[in-house]
Design a protein around this motif. Structure first.
Motif, short mmCIF file in Angstrom:
data_model
loop_
_atom_site.label_atom_id
_atom_site.label_comp_id
_atom_site.label_asym_id
_atom_site.label_seq_id
_atom_site.Cartn_x
_atom_site.Cartn_y
_atom_site.Cartn_z
N TYR A 120 0.84 -1.19 0.00
CA TYR A 120 0.00 0.00 0.00
C TYR A 120 0.88 1.25 0.00
O TYR A 120 0.56 2.25 -0.66
CB TYR A 120 -0.92 0.00 1.21
N GLY A 121 1.99 1.18 0.73
CA GLY A 121 2.92 2.31 0.74
C GLY A 121 3.50 2.57 -0.63
O GLY A 121 3.70 3.73 -1.02
N LEU A 122 3.76 1.51 -1.40
CA LEU A 122 4.28 1.68 -2.76
C LEU A 122 3.26 2.39 -3.65
O LEU A 122 3.63 3.17 -4.53
CB LEU A 122 4.63 0.32 -3.37
N LEU A 123 1.98 2.12 -3.42
CA LEU A 123 0.94 2.77 -4.22
C LEU A 123 0.89 4.27 -3.95
O LEU A 123 0.44 5.04 -4.80
CB LEU A 123 -0.43 2.15 -3.91
N GLN A 124 1.31 4.67 -2.76
CA GLN A 124 1.27 6.09 -2.40
C GLN A 124 2.55 6.83 -2.78
O GLN A 124 2.69 8.02 -2.50
CB GLN A 124 1.04 6.22 -0.88
N THR A 125 3.48 6.12 -3.42
CA THR A 125 4.78 6.69 -3.76
C THR A 125 4.85 7.00 -5.25
O THR A 125 4.29 6.28 -6.07
CB THR A 125 5.90 5.70 -3.39
N ASP A 126 5.54 8.08 -5.59
CA ASP A 126 5.76 8.41 -7.00
C ASP A 126 6.83 7.49 -7.59
O ASP A 126 7.88 7.28 -6.97
CB ASP A 126 6.19 9.86 -7.16
N HIS A 127 6.56 6.97 -8.77
CA HIS A 127 7.52 6.09 -9.45
C HIS A 127 7.73 6.61 -10.87
O HIS A 127 6.78 6.98 -11.56
CB HIS A 127 6.99 4.65 -9.50
N SER A 128 8.97 6.62 -11.29
CA SER A 128 9.29 7.13 -12.63
C SER A 128 8.84 6.15 -13.70
O SER A 128 8.55 4.98 -13.42
CB SER A 128 10.80 7.35 -12.75
N ASP A 129 8.80 6.63 -14.94
CA ASP A 129 8.46 5.75 -16.05
C ASP A 129 9.47 4.60 -16.16
O ASP A 129 9.10 3.46 -16.46
CB ASP A 129 8.43 6.53 -17.36
N THR A 130 10.73 4.91 -15.90
CA THR A 130 11.77 3.88 -15.96
C THR A 130 11.55 2.82 -14.89
O THR A 130 11.70 1.61 -15.14
CB THR A 130 13.16 4.51 -15.79
N ASP A 131 11.19 3.25 -13.68
CA ASP A 131 10.90 2.29 -12.60
C ASP A 131 9.78 1.34 -13.02
O ASP A 131 9.86 0.12 -12.79
CB ASP A 131 10.48 3.02 -11.33
N ALA A 132 8.74 1.90 -13.63
CA ALA A 132 7.60 1.08 -14.05
C ALA A 132 7.99 0.13 -15.17
O ALA A 132 7.60 -1.04 -15.17
CB ALA A 132 6.45 1.98 -14.49
N GLU A 133 8.75 0.62 -16.13
CA GLU A 133 9.14 -0.20 -17.28
C GLU A 133 10.04 -1.36 -16.88
O GLU A 133 10.02 -2.43 -17.50
CB GLU A 133 9.84 0.67 -18.32
N GLN A 134 10.84 -1.17 -15.84
CA GLN A 134 11.79 -2.20 -15.42
C GLN A 134 11.29 -3.04 -14.25
O GLN A 134 11.98 -3.96 -13.81
CB GLN A 134 13.12 -1.54 -15.02
N ALA A 135 10.09 -2.76 -13.76
CA ALA A 135 9.60 -3.42 -12.55
C ALA A 135 9.54 -4.93 -12.70
O ALA A 135 9.99 -5.67 -11.81
CB ALA A 135 8.22 -2.86 -12.18
N PHE A 136 9.00 -5.41 -13.80
CA PHE A 136 8.81 -6.85 -13.95
C PHE A 136 10.14 -7.58 -14.18
O PHE A 136 10.36 -8.66 -13.64
CB PHE A 136 7.83 -7.14 -15.08
N VAL A 137 11.02 -6.99 -14.99
CA VAL A 137 12.30 -7.66 -15.24
C VAL A 137 13.18 -7.65 -14.00
O VAL A 137 14.11 -8.46 -13.88
CB VAL A 137 13.04 -7.03 -16.44
N ASN A 138 12.91 -6.75 -13.07
CA ASN A 138 13.69 -6.71 -11.83
C ASN A 138 13.10 -7.60 -10.73
O ASN A 138 13.68 -7.72 -9.65
CB ASN A 138 13.77 -5.27 -11.30
N SER A 139 11.96 -8.22 -11.01
CA SER A 139 11.33 -9.09 -10.02
C SER A 139 12.11 -10.39 -9.89
O SER A 139 12.45 -11.03 -10.89
CB SER A 139 9.89 -9.40 -10.43
N GLU A 140 12.39 -10.79 -8.67
CA GLU A 140 13.11 -12.04 -8.43
C GLU A 140 12.21 -13.25 -8.58
O GLU A 140 12.69 -14.36 -8.83
CB GLU A 140 13.73 -12.02 -7.03
N ALA A 141 10.91 -13.06 -8.44
CA ALA A 141 9.98 -14.19 -8.48
C ALA A 141 9.62 -14.61 -9.91
O ALA A 141 9.26 -15.76 -10.15
CB ALA A 141 8.70 -13.84 -7.72
N LEU A 142 9.72 -13.68 -10.85
CA LEU A 142 9.30 -13.97 -12.22
C LEU A 142 10.44 -14.55 -13.04
O LEU A 142 11.59 -14.14 -12.90
CB LEU A 142 8.80 -12.68 -12.89
N THR A 143 10.09 -15.48 -13.92
CA THR A 143 11.08 -15.94 -14.89
C THR A 143 11.31 -14.83 -15.91
O THR A 143 10.49 -13.91 -16.05
CB THR A 143 10.58 -17.20 -15.63
N ARG A 144 12.39 -14.93 -16.64
CA ARG A 144 12.70 -13.90 -17.63
C ARG A 144 11.60 -13.80 -18.67
O ARG A 144 11.19 -12.70 -19.06
CB ARG A 144 14.04 -14.21 -18.31
#
Length: 263
Positions: A120-144
């Motif tokens: 919920y805290g993340l939802l209240q935080t500003d995130h750049s376009d770059t953060d959003a674009e790289q979010a999934f590839v930076n996830s440790e749980a997801l396969t490439r």
């Protein structure tokens, strides 16, 4: 004479198509300029969704949740033996899809509650376009591959939002621009693009562990559903407002409904 006219028409068609393509490309950033709060939330949704996957993986690998996982496994096995009618009846009894204002419990108790508070805290935080674009590839749980499918899909969604948020294109131009965006999605990275052919609902409703996510993580799945609701509802509000002026300006109301669902 006929050949000359055909040539003129072909040139005109190329010019019009080229102009529309250029216009579509020029819409990048329209959502942020027209609906900055919505654009910011869309970025937050990507970052939060990637973190949800990591949070689930972390809870599942925590030795402290071993007993809860065992009990959940037995429940899922029991549900796997239900037929479709029994499964649908069970879902109806639980109220179907849940948003964050729906009372819910889960096998992981405080672990899931703590994860939900952080998310919920993340939802209240500003995130750049770059953060959003790289979010999934930076996830440790997801396969490439999974990360790239999600990343490619979100890139397409951003293009569609920008098209419909643009004040400089009419509906006809936007329909053409959307078709171009679909073609770009299909051809630019076909390995990570999903098929355009609609899938049978049985693929996600009829398999043995169809309710695994909501059973294991009701709070986190509720958060995911609430965020996805806003994405669809806000796009609908933008489009309807352009088609019928009496519904113009509905996005703030949609955002208020989202906050209510978020709890």
């Amino acid at each position: 004479m006929k050949n000359r006219l055909n040539g003129v028409f072909k040139i005109a068609a190329v010019v019009v198509t080229g102009a529309l393509s250029t216009a579509a490309i020029g819409q990048s950033g329209s959502l942020r300029s027209e609906y900055p709060e919505l654009a910011g939330l869309n970025n937050a949704f990507d970052v939060t969704q990637a973190e949800i996957f990591d949070a689930m993986a972390g809870i599942n690998s925590d030795p402290a949740t071993e007993e809860a996982r065992s009990e959940l496994r037995m429940e899922l096995d029991m549900m796997a033996n239900m037929d479709m009618h029994e499964m649908m009846s069970r879902n109806a009894g639980q109220g179907g899809q849940m948003d964050m204002s729906t009372p819910m419990t889960g096998p992981y108790g405080e672990s899931e509650i703590e994860a939900r508070v952080e998310l919920y805290g993340l939802l209240q935080t500003d995130h750049s376009d770059t953060d959003a674009e790289q979010a999934f590839v930076n996830s440790e749980a997801l396969t490439r591959h999974s990360a790239r499918v999600l990343q490619h899909g979100r890139s397409f969604e951003r293009a569609v939002w920008d098209i419909f948020a643009s004040p400089s294109m009419n509906i006809f131009q936007k329909r053409i621009a959307v078709d171009e965006a679909i073609e770009e999605y299909r051809t630019s990275d076909p390995r990570h693009a999903v098929s355009l052919t609609p899938k049978s609902s049985e693929l996600y409703l009829a398999h043995p562990y169809a309710n695994g996510l909501t059973s294991a993580f009701p709070r986190l799945s509720g958060l995911m559903w609430t965020n996805q609701w806003l994405q669809l509802a806000s796009l609908e509000a933008i489009i309807i407002g352009q088609v019928d002026p009496q519904f113009a300006g509905s996005v703030p109301t949609t955002l208020e409904r989202y906050r209510s669902k978020l709890g």
